[in-house]
Design an enzyme around this catalytic site. Structure first.
Site, PDB file in Angstrom:
ATOM      1  N   SER A   1       0.834  -1.191   0.000  1.00  0.00           N
ATOM      2  CA  SER A   1       0.000   0.000   0.000  1.00  0.00           C
ATOM      3  C   SER A   1       0.882   1.260   0.000  1.00  0.00           C
ATOM      4  CB  SER A   1      -0.932  -0.041   1.207  1.00  0.00           C
ATOM      5  OG  SER A   1      -2.107   0.683   0.953  1.00  0.00           O
TER       6      SER A   1
ATOM      7  N   LYS B   1     -18.570  18.633   4.217  1.00  0.00           N
ATOM      8  CA  LYS B   1     -17.553  18.794   5.245  1.00  0.00           C
ATOM      9  C   LYS B   1     -17.394  17.505   6.047  1.00  0.00           C
ATOM     10  CE  LYS B   1     -14.621  20.722   8.007  1.00  0.00           C
ATOM     11  NZ  LYS B   1     -13.242  20.983   7.542  1.00  0.00           N
TER      12      LYS B   1
END
Length: 351
Positions: free
Chosen positions: A180, A232
């Site tokens: 990763s 948000k």
């Protein structure tokens, strides 16, 4: 159901306790910032040629007769003295001759955690080494990391790009794992070597989090989340998540995955990126077959080979820490490990 109820209460209490501990730890760490303007660390350099030579001498002294070992040391010192004199003569006869006839290998180490916390040390080490890299020199990064937060490993990979952008040779060695975010760093190297059973790949993005909304609602506990901006906050721990929020969150994950794939493809153009960017992992031998690595070799074997022809220097940035910071980091590490065991997640996406 009773078990799930108790487990949910336990997690809620754990979050509260952890938040309180983090506030205390933050205060303690802040006390250690009074000398922030002063130098906080230094570079340590170890010439590995000398280290391995000393180890070899100790072993040789134990397995051969003292007279034989003494004669070997005398012959070696004589040869080294003659080589030093020859080098000095060449330096006098030629202008702009380098300090050494041998090329150099600079060895750096990166042991990655969830936040890529070793990036600060890597930054300092690269800053120290880059001005010293000459033609024919090389940098070896011994990399171990299972990945972590996107922004942390993005910065770590960008630090490595400083090496290749400067035209220096970078080899990345993976003895255990570069998955990763770890592979995001590894792919920057012009050459990647890996041990046969090292774990590589995992070119994907994940994020997971529990939600306690129904538990709170059952006990008539209101949770208010105020935001400015439609997205948000898309998903929350305690509020009610919506399908629209989930869709936006998944869209953000796909965007991050696309950036990840593009970065790997840019640095290793020969890769079949659609084949390897599925989130799967490969062990060393299979990773070689799909092009994730260039050769099967441990970092120790690589360094041993270089000792014959190069001067090999291990470079390490050591940061000084006050006792308050050490205490805070120890507490923070314990909390992080505990949370990972309970939830195996972080609030941000992981790579």
């Amino acid at each position: 159901m009773e078990y799930l109820y108790e487990y949910g209460l336990f997690l809620a209490r754990a979050v509260t306790v952890v938040a309180a501990i983090l506030l205390v730890v933050g205060g303690v760490v802040a006390l250690g910032q009074r000398h922030k303007g002063q130098p906080r660390g230094h570079i340590e350099i170890c010439k590995l040629n000398d280290r391995y030579e000393q180890i070899g001498d100790a072993l040789r002294a134990a397995i051969v007769e003292p007279e034989v070992h003494k004669a070997e040391l005398k012959a070696r010192h004589k040869a080294e003295k003659a080589a030093a004199k020859a080098s000095k003569r060449r330096a006098k006869n030629q202008e702009n001759t380098s300090e050494s006839d041998r090329n150099r290998l600079f060895v750096l180490n990166f042991d990655g955690d969830l936040r890529a916390g070793a990036t600060d040390q890597l930054r300092e080490e690269i800053s120290a080494v880059l001005p010293q890299v000459g033609e024919g020199d090389e940098i070896l990064l011994r990399l171990e990391s299972p990945g972590g937060l996107v922004h942390g490993y993005g910065l770590a990979a960008s630090q490595l790009k400083r090496i290749t952008d400067a035209g220096a040779r970078l080899t990345v060695a993976v003895d255990k794992v570069a998955a990763s975010g770890g592979y995001m760093m590894a792919c920057v190297g012009q050459r990647i070597i890996a041990a046969p059973f090292a774990v590589l790949g995992s070119i994907g993005v994940l994020a997971q989090l529990p939600n306690f909304h129904r538990l709170l609602k059952k006990h008539d506990i209101d949770f208010e989340l105020m935001t400015a901006g439609e997205y948000k906050r898309t998903l929350t721990l305690f509020g009610e998540n919506t399908d629209k929020g989930r869709e936006k969150f998944i869209e953000d994950l796909e965007t991050t995955h696309g950036l990840f794939k593009a970065f790997v493809a840019e640095n290793r153009p020969a890769l079949d990126i659609d084949r390897v960017a599925t989130g799967e992992i490969w062990y060393g031998r299979d990773a070689l077959d799909v092009g994730l690595v260039d050769a099967l070799q441990t970092s120790d074997a690589f360094i041993q080979e270089q000792l014959r022809e190069r001067d090999v220097f291990e470079v390490k940035y050591v940061q000084k820490k006050h006792w308050q910071e050490k205490l805070g980091m120890a507490a923070e590490g314990a909390i992080e490990r505990g949370l990972l065991k309970i939830w195996q997640h972080d609030r941000g996406p992981h790579i």
